[in-house]
Scaffold this active site. Sequence first.
Site, short mmCIF file in Angstrom:
data_model
loop_
_atom_site.label_atom_id
_atom_site.label_comp_id
_atom_site.label_asym_id
_atom_site.label_seq_id
_atom_site.Cartn_x
_atom_site.Cartn_y
_atom_site.Cartn_z
N ASP A 79 0.83 -1.21 0.00
CA ASP A 79 0.00 0.00 0.00
C ASP A 79 0.86 1.26 0.00
O ASP A 79 0.55 2.24 -0.69
CB ASP A 79 -0.92 0.00 1.22
CG ASP A 79 -2.07 -0.99 1.08
OD1 ASP A 79 -2.19 -1.60 0.00
OD2 ASP A 79 -2.83 -1.15 2.04
N ASP B 213 -29.35 -29.59 20.71
CA ASP B 213 -29.32 -29.22 22.13
C ASP B 213 -30.39 -29.90 22.97
O ASP B 213 -30.62 -29.50 24.11
CB ASP B 213 -29.43 -27.71 22.28
CG ASP B 213 -30.82 -27.18 21.91
OD1 ASP B 213 -31.58 -27.93 21.27
OD2 ASP B 213 -31.12 -26.02 22.25
N HIS C 208 -4.40 -10.02 7.02
CA HIS C 208 -4.28 -10.87 5.84
C HIS C 208 -3.89 -12.29 6.21
O HIS C 208 -3.52 -13.08 5.35
CB HIS C 208 -3.23 -10.28 4.87
CG HIS C 208 -3.46 -8.86 4.52
ND1 HIS C 208 -2.72 -7.83 5.06
CD2 HIS C 208 -4.39 -8.29 3.71
CE1 HIS C 208 -3.16 -6.68 4.58
NE2 HIS C 208 -4.18 -6.93 3.77
N ASP D 201 -36.01 -39.84 16.74
CA ASP D 201 -36.24 -38.48 17.22
C ASP D 201 -35.74 -38.35 18.66
O ASP D 201 -36.07 -39.18 19.52
CB ASP D 201 -37.73 -38.16 17.16
CG ASP D 201 -38.03 -36.79 17.72
OD1 ASP D 201 -37.70 -35.80 17.05
OD2 ASP D 201 -38.58 -36.72 18.83
#
Length: 593
Positions: free
Chosen positions: A119, A417, A227, A573
């Site tokens: 830069d 959960d 970066h 389930d």
Amino acid sequence: MSQAKGKKLINTVERCVDDSLEGFVAVNPGARLLQGHRVVVRSDIEEYKASGKVAVISGGGSGHEPAHPGYVGRGMLSAAVCGAVFASPPPNSILAGIRAVGKGNKGGVLLCVANYTGDRLTFGIAFERAKRENINIKMVVVGEDCALTSADKSAGRRGMCGFIVTWKLAGALAEEGRPLEEIVSICTEATQNMGTIGIALSPCSLPGQGPTFQLGEDEMELGLGVHGEAGVKRMKMLTAKETVEAMIALMTNKNSSTHLDINKGDKVAVLVNNLGGTSVLELTLMAGEVIRCLENKGVLVQRAFCGSFMTSLEMAGVIVTVMHLNDVRAKCLDAATSAPGWSPPFLAPGMTNRETPERMPADDADLSDMIVTSGEGLTVDADTGKLLYSILKAICETLISQESSLNQLDSQTGDGDCGSTLKAGAEGILKYLGTETSPGLPVTHPQNLLLSLACLVERWMGGSSGAMYSLFVTAAAAVVAHDVSATGWCSAFQKGMQAISKYGGAEPGDRTMLDSMNAAYNTLVANLSSSSPIDAFETAVKAAEQAAADTANMTARAGRASYVSKDLQTQPDAGAVAVSVWLKAIYLTLKKS
């Protein structure tokens, strides 16, 4: 071995930056793209130049969004120049941006540059060319990173989130009409009074490429750059509190040439930045820890900002910037801006200096009110009360032990959960259960016991599970108020199921907890008249276990699993399995009695 490419929602690697910038201006038409360049300019630039105010311009590589285009707007940047991902923009585009905001602008141009070699070179070239074109331009280089101690003149301190703070100061001062030289002086002094430190939990990947670096599952990188440049220390995972303490310790380490002096009584602003892949839950948690850490040192955190200011694509991690405050810097931070990337805090009316508010008193029931003692329902003898105590304790201990297996089942079609939710409820009940000789719950008064359980699961279990189990025992309580026989408890079980179905919308056959419950109830009713209660209950438990296993072959028509593809519904389930678990705990306790 080649690394797998990171997943990206792009069209092509070559066009991703251009497509992103086009999307940005489509959403934010107060900014426009400069033809032939990756330069974003505020759409009212001609009017702004005519006002004689200083134009602030900056830029850098893409992949740090909302930096750099997200800070184009009133009170921040007049233009932002973008390079390829993690690459400095070319000098010709930087010069085109400078011309767009600087030609004919009597106020002049402030060019803000991050202290990275690429830069400095490309912006430096454009800066020198602009001066040759007689554009009134000054440059401020921002390098506030506290992680590195290198004395190498070609490197130095990296420009990180202090870059964004500098734009905010410069933009506010420019909007006030301050002259260029004064803005340069104030911003330069500000960069010398700020410090930044970062922590990463995962790498990022450039479009079309693999991860920029590797981190173990139990590792974090302290002091890395935006970066993905290596930091100063690779550490094992710490708690948020410990992580913040390590970050602030490195930032303020007086043995480092790049440290920031922070002392008791200092007034500071804090910016907590998301590197891209950190959840908002973690980010605000970290912000709170940063504020507490500094306040514990006697530092006055008068301004705090939290959000995604300068990211590194999808990198998980946080950057913390601290800046010493004076009246001018505080005023600039408070100044309004239309830049979409800036995230101001929500302050109370009339508040300027941030203070952590005390908790607001809640009009809430005292926890002691969760134990229901009223009601005229039937009572049971002391021995039956001890049995109910033992049943409750067994249910709670069993659910706690099954947390991991229930979570694993729930992770396929739910949010993973179920076990943790039931464990929380069980632990809440155990807090109040007391001992067998001195129970904390009304175990000899079944109605009050069930109503107390309803309050406790609402409080400690929470979520939809807490609501359903609360409905279940509340409805059941109405029955045992006048019938505590085996058939009475059976009827109470039925009433509980009906309440769940009424308010939850599910029915037996929908692949939910009701499938286990319904199988147990029907079996119990069918066997109570011909078998002893304990034998009938054993048969009912086996029916519940089989019904739970059978849900693996059913299509979910209710609950969260109903939103999931049928192809993923291959395991039983979790809610149905949980019912069979606590029913078996009841049976085993009854068998021992």
